[in-house]
Scaffold this active site. Structure first.
Site, PDB file in Angstrom:
ATOM      1  N   HIS A  89       1.005  -1.174  -0.154  1.00  0.00           N
ATOM      2  CA  HIS A  89       0.182  -0.175  -0.128  1.00  0.00           C
ATOM      3  C   HIS A  89       0.896   1.222  -0.003  1.00  0.00           C
ATOM      4  O   HIS A  89       1.522   1.508  -0.953  1.00  0.00           O
ATOM      5  CB  HIS A  89      -0.933  -0.129   1.258  1.00  0.00           C
ATOM      6  CG  HIS A  89      -1.963   0.913   1.425  1.00  0.00           C
ATOM      7  ND1 HIS A  89      -2.360   1.717   0.384  1.00  0.00           N
ATOM      8  CD2 HIS A  89      -2.998   1.132   2.352  1.00  0.00           C
ATOM      9  CE1 HIS A  89      -3.305   2.556   0.598  1.00  0.00           C
ATOM     10  NE2 HIS A  89      -3.867   2.165   1.827  1.00  0.00           N
TER      11      HIS A  89
ATOM     12  N   HIS B 269      -2.140  -2.073  -9.959  1.00  0.00           N
ATOM     13  CA  HIS B 269      -3.168  -1.570  -8.927  1.00  0.00           C
ATOM     14  C   HIS B 269      -4.413  -2.628  -8.932  1.00  0.00           C
ATOM     15  O   HIS B 269      -4.893  -3.235  -9.957  1.00  0.00           O
ATOM     16  CB  HIS B 269      -3.612  -0.240  -9.458  1.00  0.00           C
ATOM     17  CG  HIS B 269      -4.418   0.508  -8.558  1.00  0.00           C
ATOM     18  ND1 HIS B 269      -5.763   0.343  -8.255  1.00  0.00           N
ATOM     19  CD2 HIS B 269      -3.817   1.549  -7.491  1.00  0.00           C
ATOM     20  CE1 HIS B 269      -6.051   1.031  -7.292  1.00  0.00           C
ATOM     21  NE2 HIS B 269      -4.986   1.900  -6.852  1.00  0.00           N
TER      22      HIS B 269
ATOM     23  N   ASP C  73       2.414   5.830  -6.666  1.00  0.00           N
ATOM     24  CA  ASP C  73       3.632   5.875  -6.008  1.00  0.00           C
ATOM     25  C   ASP C  73       5.127   5.725  -6.652  1.00  0.00           C
ATOM     26  O   ASP C  73       5.911   6.200  -6.049  1.00  0.00           O
ATOM     27  CB  ASP C  73       3.623   4.294  -5.055  1.00  0.00           C
ATOM     28  CG  ASP C  73       2.844   4.503  -3.654  1.00  0.00           C
ATOM     29  OD1 ASP C  73       2.588   5.587  -3.391  1.00  0.00           O
ATOM     30  OD2 ASP C  73       2.160   3.775  -3.369  1.00  0.00           O
TER      31      ASP C  73
END
Ligand code: ACO
Length: 382
Positions: A229, A268, A319
């Site tokens: 995450h 994802h 990210d």
């Protein structure tokens, strides 16, 4: 064994993938059948928000359901500015946490301590708690970091009216330039909210037991810490920095894929073709690489992106390029995920309030796959 028709059959189908776990008015993740992906907060596109708004404006929108007017925004920014400093007891406890601690553990402790010092009450209601945490979330790790790694007690009362400007000023102890402030502001906006992701769902689950605000947020911090995450942005920059040239990166990534290793910052659960946030944050990484005259890391990151797409049809998530944005802003790597939390506290708070407003205990069922009924064996016969 459960007889329900939607039981989990094998691990690949676990993780509640594709399950709608509740209604929400906060954020819409649009996934079209032709790969057109979109993300809206309360009906506003992230492109509009990240191009035009301040993080504080977005936090207000998420919590209060509408955009603030000029006066409301100015008052809100001033309110947050005054709420950044921490009580001395909290600072004292942060000083006692070891220098090698994980910064999200520092934040979790800071949040927990504040929950004891400033508990939710009629006078200090959920909006007051949310605003306080939005204002001071970065203070936990900035204070701790400066104390342990620079042997200084940080002054958390900067005159910067934005969260982005404040963080950069406290960290670097100089006036940040406009480009840097804008880049961090946009990145915070992109990180602010993402419907029922793991940490937000954790916050909602804790809130659904009618537990207190701070306990729910501490749970969210714990969920965010994991490398699948929030922790992925730190892993991403470590990976990018490993390579000397784009060719080196191409070979290294291909080898990782052959060895079935995860490449952090890619893939994802919901998006399958592109992460709409990534396009935006990549543009900021590019601008900052030009501004800092860096010809090294950005091309390496680009090559990793190409190889991941060509080899696995995997695309960078938020990210990956946000890691480069933080790097170009001279932010220490172990502060990347704490910055994610500093933004996501706004989304977590909005979800917590939404859960409370129409609460039902979150308590799913398990599909039992353990042993059948066993005959009890007395201790002496085992
Ligand atoms: N690197 C290499 N292979 C990958 C990656 C990756 N980053 N992501 C997915 N895959 C592969 C899987 O190995 C799997 O391959 P297989 O079918 O041959 O077994 C396939 O793609 C499907 O992946 P799943 O694990 O089923 O996808 P899932 O939806 O469970 O996982 C997740 C999503 C956790 C984000 C995954 O893509 C991942 O681990 N990525 C790396 C961690 C990361 O970047 N996390 C940040 C998420 S975004 C955020 O928090 C802002």
């Amino acid at each position: 064994m459960s007889t329900s028709s939607n039981v989990v059959k094998k691990n690949k189908e676990g993780g509640l993938e594709g399950i709608i776990a509740g209604n929400s008015e906060i954020c819409e993740v649009g996934v079209g059948s032709h790969g057109e992906h979109s993300l809206h907060y309360r009906g506003y596109t992230i492109e509009d928000l990240a191009s035009n708004a301040s993080f504080e404006e977005v936090a207000w929108l998420l919590l209060r359901g509408k955009l603030p007017n000029k006066n409301e925004l100015a008052t809100y920014k001033e309110k947050l500015r005054k709420l950044r400093d921490l009580p001395s007891t909290c600072k004292h406890i942060l000083e006692e946490i070891p220098a090698h601690a994980h910064m999200l553990d520092v934040m979790r402790t800071g949040c927990s301590v504040l929950g004891n010092l400033e508990p939710e009450s009629k006078k200090h209601d959920q909006y007051a708690v949310a605003d306080r945490l939005i204002a001071c979330f970065s203070s936990f790790f900035l204070y701790w970091y400066k104390f342990h790694h620079q042997k200084k007690r940080a002054d958390l009362n900067s005159n910067e009216d934005t969260t982005a400007g404040h963080i950069l000023r406290v960290l670097h102890e100089k006036t940040p330039n406009e480009l840097q402030k804008q880049a961090l502001n946009a990145t915070l906006i992109l990180y602010a909210e993402h419907e029922f992701n793991a940490s937000t769902f954790t916050v909602r689950t804790i809130a659904s037991t009618l537990s207190d605000f701070y306990s729910a947020i501490c749970g969210g911090i714990g969920a965010l810490k994991g490398p699948l995450h929030g922790g992925a942005n730190e892993e991403a920059i470590i990976l990018i920095q490993k390579f000397m040239t784009p060719e080196d990166a191409e070979n290294g990534i291909k080898q990782m894929l052959n060895e079935k290793k995860l490449v952090m910052g890619f893939g994802h659960r919901v998006y399958k073709v592109v992460d709409p946030r990534s396009t935006f944050v990549k543009a900021w990484a590019n601008k900052l690489s030009i501004d800092s005259k860096d010809k090294h890391l950005y091309p390496i990151a680009n090559r990793i992106e190409e190889v991941m797409w060509d080899s696995k049809h995997l695309f960078p998530n938020l990210d990956f390029y946000s890691a480069l944005v933080f790097y170009y802003l001279n932010i220490p790597t172990n502060m990347f995920t704490p910055l994610f939390a500093t933004s996501r506290i706004s989304g977590w708070s909005a979800h917590l309030m939404e859960q409370r407003a129409n609460n039902r205990l979150i308590r799913p069922l398990a599909n039992y796959i353990g042993p059948s009924l066993q005959k009890w064996i007395p201790l002496e016969k085992r």
